[in-house]
Design an enzyme around this catalytic site. Sequence first.
Site, PDB file in Angstrom:
ATOM      1  N   GLY A  64      -0.495  -0.628  -1.958  1.00  0.00           N
ATOM      2  CA  GLY A  64      -0.128   0.540  -2.765  1.00  0.00           C
ATOM      3  C   GLY A  64      -0.230   1.842  -1.985  1.00  0.00           C
ATOM      4  N   ALA A 116      -3.919  -0.776  -3.745  1.00  0.00           N
ATOM      5  CA  ALA A 116      -4.410  -0.742  -5.125  1.00  0.00           C
ATOM      6  C   ALA A 116      -5.823  -1.313  -5.142  1.00  0.00           C
ATOM      7  CB  ALA A 116      -3.481  -1.558  -6.012  1.00  0.00           C
ATOM      8  N   GLU A 142      -0.200  -7.670   0.355  1.00  0.00           N
ATOM      9  CA  GLU A 142      -0.329  -8.297  -0.964  1.00  0.00           C
ATOM     10  C   GLU A 142      -0.129  -9.813  -0.905  1.00  0.00           C
ATOM     11  OE1 GLU A 142       1.250  -5.425  -0.371  1.00  0.00           O
ATOM     12  OE2 GLU A 142       0.994  -4.035  -2.049  1.00  0.00           O
ATOM     13  N   GLU A 175       2.933   2.026  -0.154  1.00  0.00           N
ATOM     14  CA  GLU A 175       3.972   2.289  -1.165  1.00  0.00           C
ATOM     15  C   GLU A 175       3.931   3.743  -1.635  1.00  0.00           C
ATOM     16  OE1 GLU A 175       2.426  -1.264  -3.161  1.00  0.00           O
ATOM     17  OE2 GLU A 175       4.502  -1.885  -3.482  1.00  0.00           O
TER      18      GLU A 175
HETATM   19  N1  CAA Z   1      -9.513  -2.339  -3.274  1.00  0.00           N
HETATM   20  C1  CAA Z   1     -10.851  -2.217  -3.560  1.00  0.00           C
HETATM   21  N2  CAA Z   1     -11.791  -1.994  -2.615  1.00  0.00           N
HETATM   22  C2  CAA Z   1     -11.361  -1.889  -1.335  1.00  0.00           C
HETATM   23  C3  CAA Z   1     -10.014  -1.995  -0.978  1.00  0.00           C
HETATM   24  C4  CAA Z   1      -9.061  -2.225  -2.017  1.00  0.00           C
HETATM   25  N3  CAA Z   1      -7.738  -2.317  -1.786  1.00  0.00           N
HETATM   26  N4  CAA Z   1      -9.903  -1.862   0.372  1.00  0.00           N
HETATM   27  C5  CAA Z   1     -11.161  -1.662   0.827  1.00  0.00           C
HETATM   28  N5  CAA Z   1     -12.038  -1.685  -0.188  1.00  0.00           N
HETATM   29  C6  CAA Z   1     -13.490  -1.499  -0.126  1.00  0.00           C
HETATM   30  C7  CAA Z   1     -14.163  -2.733   0.443  1.00  0.00           C
HETATM   31  O1  CAA Z   1     -14.360  -3.714  -0.575  1.00  0.00           O
HETATM   32  C8  CAA Z   1     -15.455  -2.147   0.969  1.00  0.00           C
HETATM   33  O2  CAA Z   1     -16.336  -1.936  -0.109  1.00  0.00           O
HETATM   34  P1  CAA Z   1     -17.895  -2.336   0.063  1.00  0.00           P
HETATM   35  O3  CAA Z   1     -18.394  -1.363   1.114  1.00  0.00           O
HETATM   36  O4  CAA Z   1     -18.463  -2.085  -1.293  1.00  0.00           O
HETATM   37  O5  CAA Z   1     -17.924  -3.742   0.518  1.00  0.00           O
HETATM   38  C9  CAA Z   1     -15.034  -0.758   1.464  1.00  0.00           C
HETATM   39  O6  CAA Z   1     -13.801  -0.478   0.808  1.00  0.00           O
HETATM   40  C10 CAA Z   1     -14.775  -0.720   2.965  1.00  0.00           C
HETATM   41  O7  CAA Z   1     -13.863  -1.759   3.279  1.00  0.00           O
HETATM   42  P2  CAA Z   1     -14.130  -2.856   4.409  1.00  0.00           P
HETATM   43  O8  CAA Z   1     -15.587  -3.103   4.575  1.00  0.00           O
HETATM   44  O9  CAA Z   1     -13.259  -4.026   4.120  1.00  0.00           O
HETATM   45  O10 CAA Z   1     -13.588  -2.050   5.685  1.00  0.00           O
HETATM   46  P3  CAA Z   1     -13.007  -2.670   7.031  1.00  0.00           P
HETATM   47  O11 CAA Z   1     -12.871  -1.509   7.962  1.00  0.00           O
HETATM   48  O12 CAA Z   1     -13.793  -3.843   7.476  1.00  0.00           O
HETATM   49  O13 CAA Z   1     -11.531  -3.208   6.642  1.00  0.00           O
HETATM   50  C11 CAA Z   1      -9.366  -3.053   5.603  1.00  0.00           C
HETATM   51  C12 CAA Z   1     -10.547  -2.290   6.255  1.00  0.00           C
HETATM   52  C13 CAA Z   1      -8.653  -3.890   6.661  1.00  0.00           C
HETATM   53  C14 CAA Z   1      -8.407  -1.987   5.081  1.00  0.00           C
HETATM   54  C15 CAA Z   1      -9.885  -3.936   4.458  1.00  0.00           C
HETATM   55  O14 CAA Z   1     -10.731  -3.173   3.614  1.00  0.00           O
HETATM   56  C16 CAA Z   1      -8.812  -4.523   3.611  1.00  0.00           C
HETATM   57  O15 CAA Z   1      -8.153  -5.481   4.006  1.00  0.00           O
HETATM   58  N6  CAA Z   1      -8.591  -3.965   2.390  1.00  0.00           N
HETATM   59  C17 CAA Z   1      -7.655  -4.491   1.432  1.00  0.00           C
HETATM   60  C18 CAA Z   1      -6.217  -4.207   1.847  1.00  0.00           C
HETATM   61  C19 CAA Z   1      -5.244  -4.805   0.839  1.00  0.00           C
HETATM   62  O16 CAA Z   1      -5.173  -5.999   0.656  1.00  0.00           O
HETATM   63  N7  CAA Z   1      -4.461  -3.942   0.166  1.00  0.00           N
HETATM   64  C20 CAA Z   1      -3.522  -4.354  -0.834  1.00  0.00           C
HETATM   65  C21 CAA Z   1      -4.121  -4.211  -2.197  1.00  0.00           C
HETATM   66  S1  CAA Z   1      -3.109  -4.894  -3.486  1.00  0.00           S
HETATM   67  C22 CAA Z   1      -1.960  -3.739  -3.816  1.00  0.00           C
HETATM   68  O17 CAA Z   1      -1.902  -2.668  -3.221  1.00  0.00           O
HETATM   69  C23 CAA Z   1      -0.994  -4.117  -4.918  1.00  0.00           C
HETATM   70  C24 CAA Z   1       0.154  -3.191  -5.100  1.00  0.00           C
HETATM   71  O18 CAA Z   1       1.223  -3.418  -4.606  1.00  0.00           O
HETATM   72  C25 CAA Z   1       0.073  -2.053  -5.986  1.00  0.00           C
END
Ligand code: CAA
Length: 259
Positions: free
Chosen positions: A110, A65, A133, A113
Amino acid sequence: MTFQTIIVEIEEGIATITLNRPEVLNALNDQVFKELGEAAAALSADNSVRAVIITGGNKVFAAGADISQMASSTAVDVATGDNASYRAFQILETMPKPVIAAIAGYALGGGCELTLVADVRIAADNAQFGLPEIKLGILPGAGGTQRLPRLIGAGKAKELIFSGDFIKADEALSVGLVNKVVPAEELFAEARMMAKRFASRGAIALQLAKSAVNEGLRMDLEAGLQYEHKCFSLLFATEDQKEGMRAFLEKRPAKFQGK
Ligand code: CAA
């Protein structure tokens, strides 16, 4: 069908929904959930569509998400909001046709999911799955605590949910999270091949078989068996049942019409 955050293409009766927010690794915001629900509803109603593939393309499935959209939310916002992910996933999960998730790269939060509402998951060998999460101070809120234990068992699901760790495609296969792992360059061909195989079967039999499994999972065994029998009986009213059995006895391939 034109959308802002997803692309929908239909070719030879197979629809492909592609998440299209590459700049944020296909993070799922409310607009994506809204459009996924709309696309799923439209494809459900289109009888020319026999199977659906959902993918994020060949680099990433979805990194979860959209955290930037959630970061400033209050409990009241979340509790009284329209729960866009729940609504979209309900529509996707109950589509009356097979849905295959074709997963390359990260399928997190998400995104993971979303794969769980598909009927079948095919992973590229570069896929990674996780529910991170917990590292954000929340829990999986789009079905992860419910659908994942039902699919892979509570023990492994809790390990993934409590740790937030990622697992690679081969481990996802070994725990039953995905049906199949293929070389990344073969992902879409494999998904299409499976979609075509499903599409060649009787559409009503597929619809009722999916319903029998999905509804049965919500019931106790006795109620599920009775529901299965109702679905089974209903199929004897179809031309496809007559054709399927006649074709077997005449030793030829069946030609199903979805009637
Ligand atoms: N939401 C918003 N933006 C996101 C995102 C997310 N879930 N995942 C990645 N991005 C964005 C980053 O902020 C980044 O943007 P900028 O270039 O503007 O900085 C861009 O995508 C590229 O990401 P990274 O630079 O972080 O890429 P990476 O290769 O270094 O890392 C990753 C990849 C390991 C997937 C890392 O991006 C990450 O950990 N993302 C978040 C994963 C996460 O926590 N997901 C759970 C979300 S909460 C949820 O899903 C709730 C639910 O149950 C519904």
